[in-house]
Scaffold this motif. Sequence first.
Motif, PDB file in Angstrom:
ATOM      1  N   GLY A   5       0.386  -1.527   0.521  1.00  0.00           N
ATOM      2  CA  GLY A   5      -0.221   0.343   0.037  1.00  0.00           C
ATOM      3  C   GLY A   5       0.592   1.549   0.145  1.00  0.00           C
ATOM      4  N   LEU A   6       2.370   1.617   0.126  1.00  0.00           N
ATOM      5  CA  LEU A   6       3.185   2.114  -0.009  1.00  0.00           C
ATOM      6  C   LEU A   6       3.936   2.301  -0.105  1.00  0.00           C
ATOM      7  CD1 LEU A   6       3.223   3.419   4.367  1.00  0.00           C
ATOM      8  CD2 LEU A   6       2.048   4.242   2.302  1.00  0.00           C
ATOM      9  N   SER A   7       4.552   3.181  -1.168  1.00  0.00           N
ATOM     10  CA  SER A   7       4.760   2.544  -2.253  1.00  0.00           C
ATOM     11  C   SER A   7       5.953   3.906  -2.994  1.00  0.00           C
ATOM     12  CB  SER A   7       4.375   2.205  -3.797  1.00  0.00           C
ATOM     13  OG  SER A   7       4.344   2.741  -4.179  1.00  0.00           O
ATOM     14  N   HIS A   8       7.158   4.111  -3.428  1.00  0.00           N
ATOM     15  CA  HIS A   8       7.593   5.637  -4.106  1.00  0.00           C
ATOM     16  C   HIS A   8       8.688   4.704  -5.099  1.00  0.00           C
ATOM     17  CE1 HIS A   8      11.034   4.287  -2.115  1.00  0.00           C
ATOM     18  NE2 HIS A   8      11.532   5.425  -2.084  1.00  0.00           N
ATOM     19  N   SER A   9       9.397   6.147  -5.388  1.00  0.00           N
ATOM     20  CA  SER A   9      10.108   5.537  -6.186  1.00  0.00           C
ATOM     21  C   SER A   9      11.414   6.501  -6.551  1.00  0.00           C
ATOM     22  CB  SER A   9       9.779   5.973  -7.988  1.00  0.00           C
ATOM     23  OG  SER A   9       9.148   7.170  -8.367  1.00  0.00           O
ATOM     24  N   ASP A  10      12.257   6.119  -6.808  1.00  0.00           N
ATOM     25  CA  ASP A  10      13.271   6.988  -6.178  1.00  0.00           C
ATOM     26  C   ASP A  10      13.838   8.313  -7.400  1.00  0.00           C
ATOM     27  OD1 ASP A  10      14.678   5.611  -4.651  1.00  0.00           O
ATOM     28  OD2 ASP A  10      15.785   3.865  -5.985  1.00  0.00           O
ATOM     29  N   ILE A  11      14.018   9.720  -6.659  1.00  0.00           N
ATOM     30  CA  ILE A  11      13.853  10.294  -7.703  1.00  0.00           C
ATOM     31  C   ILE A  11      15.199  10.542  -8.757  1.00  0.00           C
ATOM     32  CG2 ILE A  11      13.248  13.032  -8.153  1.00  0.00           C
ATOM     33  CD1 ILE A  11      12.263  13.143  -5.137  1.00  0.00           C
ATOM     34  N   GLY A  12      15.116  10.283  -9.940  1.00  0.00           N
ATOM     35  CA  GLY A  12      15.988  10.347 -10.857  1.00  0.00           C
ATOM     36  C   GLY A  12      15.943   9.298 -11.483  1.00  0.00           C
ATOM     37  N   GLY A  13      15.859   7.809 -10.404  1.00  0.00           N
ATOM     38  CA  GLY A  13      16.158   6.301 -10.660  1.00  0.00           C
ATOM     39  C   GLY A  13      17.433   6.097 -10.024  1.00  0.00           C
ATOM     40  N   TYR A  14      18.142   4.908 -10.104  1.00  0.00           N
ATOM     41  CA  TYR A  14      18.539   4.146  -9.178  1.00  0.00           C
ATOM     42  C   TYR A  14      20.215   4.637 -10.344  1.00  0.00           C
ATOM     43  CZ  TYR A  14      22.151   1.553  -7.046  1.00  0.00           C
ATOM     44  OH  TYR A  14      23.176   1.093  -6.161  1.00  0.00           O
ATOM     45  N   THR A  15      19.626   4.127 -11.593  1.00  0.00           N
ATOM     46  CA  THR A  15      20.955   3.850 -12.326  1.00  0.00           C
ATOM     47  C   THR A  15      20.451   3.653 -13.311  1.00  0.00           C
ATOM     48  OG1 THR A  15      22.970   3.015 -12.846  1.00  0.00           O
ATOM     49  CG2 THR A  15      21.137   1.388 -12.569  1.00  0.00           C
ATOM     50  N   SER A  16      21.318   4.624 -14.567  1.00  0.00           N
ATOM     51  CA  SER A  16      20.993   4.800 -16.340  1.00  0.00           C
ATOM     52  C   SER A  16      21.922   3.881 -16.777  1.00  0.00           C
ATOM     53  CB  SER A  16      21.506   6.478 -16.549  1.00  0.00           C
ATOM     54  OG  SER A  16      20.603   7.052 -16.021  1.00  0.00           O
ATOM     55  N   LEU A  17      21.088   2.632 -17.888  1.00  0.00           N
ATOM     56  CA  LEU A  17      21.834   1.946 -18.484  1.00  0.00           C
ATOM     57  C   LEU A  17      21.700   1.883 -20.038  1.00  0.00           C
ATOM     58  CD1 LEU A  17      21.592  -0.983 -15.727  1.00  0.00           C
ATOM     59  CD2 LEU A  17      22.785  -0.041 -16.053  1.00  0.00           C
ATOM     60  N   PHE A  18      22.228   1.695 -20.821  1.00  0.00           N
ATOM     61  CA  PHE A  18      21.842   1.065 -22.084  1.00  0.00           C
ATOM     62  C   PHE A  18      21.464   2.493 -22.462  1.00  0.00           C
ATOM     63  CE2 PHE A  18      20.500  -2.483 -19.776  1.00  0.00           C
ATOM     64  CZ  PHE A  18      21.528  -3.623 -19.206  1.00  0.00           C
ATOM     65  N   ALA A  31      10.965  14.257 -10.096  1.00  0.00           N
ATOM     66  CA  ALA A  31      10.240  15.283  -8.478  1.00  0.00           C
ATOM     67  C   ALA A  31       8.647  15.650  -8.014  1.00  0.00           C
ATOM     68  CB  ALA A  31      11.209  16.675  -7.986  1.00  0.00           C
ATOM     69  N   GLU A  32       8.561  16.012  -9.025  1.00  0.00           N
ATOM     70  CA  GLU A  32       6.741  16.804  -8.805  1.00  0.00           C
ATOM     71  C   GLU A  32       6.414  15.341  -9.057  1.00  0.00           C
ATOM     72  OE1 GLU A  32       7.113  20.210 -12.440  1.00  0.00           O
ATOM     73  OE2 GLU A  32       5.936  17.924 -13.100  1.00  0.00           O
ATOM     74  N   MET A  33       6.355  14.535  -9.746  1.00  0.00           N
ATOM     75  CA  MET A  33       5.712  13.338  -8.911  1.00  0.00           C
ATOM     76  C   MET A  33       5.687  12.888  -7.630  1.00  0.00           C
ATOM     77  SD  MET A  33       5.480   9.276 -10.636  1.00  0.00           S
ATOM     78  CE  MET A  33       6.866   9.320  -9.420  1.00  0.00           C
ATOM     79  N   ALA A  34       7.107  12.747  -7.499  1.00  0.00           N
ATOM     80  CA  ALA A  34       7.262  13.018  -6.053  1.00  0.00           C
ATOM     81  C   ALA A  34       6.569  13.104  -4.687  1.00  0.00           C
ATOM     82  CB  ALA A  34       8.738  12.189  -5.601  1.00  0.00           C
ATOM     83  N   VAL A  35       6.517  14.608  -5.121  1.00  0.00           N
ATOM     84  CA  VAL A  35       5.591  15.790  -3.744  1.00  0.00           C
ATOM     85  C   VAL A  35       4.445  14.876  -3.482  1.00  0.00           C
ATOM     86  CG1 VAL A  35       4.391  17.867  -3.503  1.00  0.00           C
ATOM     87  CG2 VAL A  35       7.489  17.600  -4.933  1.00  0.00           C
ATOM     88  N   LEU A  64      13.498  22.148  -6.633  1.00  0.00           N
ATOM     89  CA  LEU A  64      13.432  21.119  -5.859  1.00  0.00           C
ATOM     90  C   LEU A  64      12.833  21.396  -4.851  1.00  0.00           C
ATOM     91  CD1 LEU A  64      13.457  18.142  -5.384  1.00  0.00           C
ATOM     92  CD2 LEU A  64      16.413  18.233  -4.788  1.00  0.00           C
ATOM     93  N   ALA A  65      14.360  22.822  -3.989  1.00  0.00           N
ATOM     94  CA  ALA A  65      13.761  23.285  -2.769  1.00  0.00           C
ATOM     95  C   ALA A  65      12.162  23.503  -2.595  1.00  0.00           C
ATOM     96  CB  ALA A  65      14.380  23.639  -2.209  1.00  0.00           C
ATOM     97  N   ARG A  66      11.445  24.343  -3.336  1.00  0.00           N
ATOM     98  CA  ARG A  66      10.117  24.679  -3.520  1.00  0.00           C
ATOM     99  C   ARG A  66       9.352  23.129  -3.300  1.00  0.00           C
ATOM    100  NH1 ARG A  66       6.390  24.470  -7.836  1.00  0.00           N
ATOM    101  NH2 ARG A  66       5.151  26.219  -7.906  1.00  0.00           N
ATOM    102  N   LEU A  67       9.290  22.059  -4.482  1.00  0.00           N
ATOM    103  CA  LEU A  67       9.244  21.039  -4.161  1.00  0.00           C
ATOM    104  C   LEU A  67       8.553  20.303  -3.032  1.00  0.00           C
ATOM    105  CD1 LEU A  67       9.438  19.483  -8.093  1.00  0.00           C
ATOM    106  CD2 LEU A  67       7.352  20.470  -7.263  1.00  0.00           C
TER     107      LEU A  67
END
Length: 188
Positions: A5-18, A31-35, A64-67
């Motif tokens: 029931g509680l979830s989130h995502s890491d803003i910016g993603g953990y890593t970028s591959l491929f 970051a907007e979504m994470a708010v 980011l500070a505003r968000l």
Amino acid sequence: MTGCGLSHSDIGGYTSLFGNVRTKELFLRWAEMAVFTPVMRTHEGNRPDDNFQYYDDEDTMERLARLVEVYTMLAPYTREVVRETAGRGIPAQRPLFLHYEEDGACYDIQYQYLYGRDLLAAPVYLENQTEWEVYLPADEWIHLWTGREYGGGTVKVEAQIGEPPVFYRKKSAYAPIFQSIQGKYGVR
């Protein structure tokens, strides 16, 4: 709905591959979504030579500070959403059909969600967008940033970076919190 029931995502993603690369816009939209989730945190330090790093850019730090402040202002609402999740098992972020089951359109919507009962978020997930189309189930909705009222249906709203398409139910017990956000950060 998912067993979590509680979830989130890491803003910016953990890593970028491929060959995937994080841009400034992608970071800020994320970051907007994470708010409008129970947990707001970044986790984007991998591959700094390939990806935008927010701490290198003053404009992004200010945005980011505003968000983060908006997220903090939502704390009383978030506490209630988490309390409901813990007590009843209803996800904090939920599909629209959970509260609008008679509205057939709500079953096909994959890129919008309700955060608790009273906030509807429609994250911008395409590049270079300044407007965004949103479906609102029949209810009395208020656009978080402008205070404009909507009754439902498909609407197009401004979606500048830092002002994601988010609406709240007019009759929400938490309307004063949402109004304080609009008063401090809304478009005049």
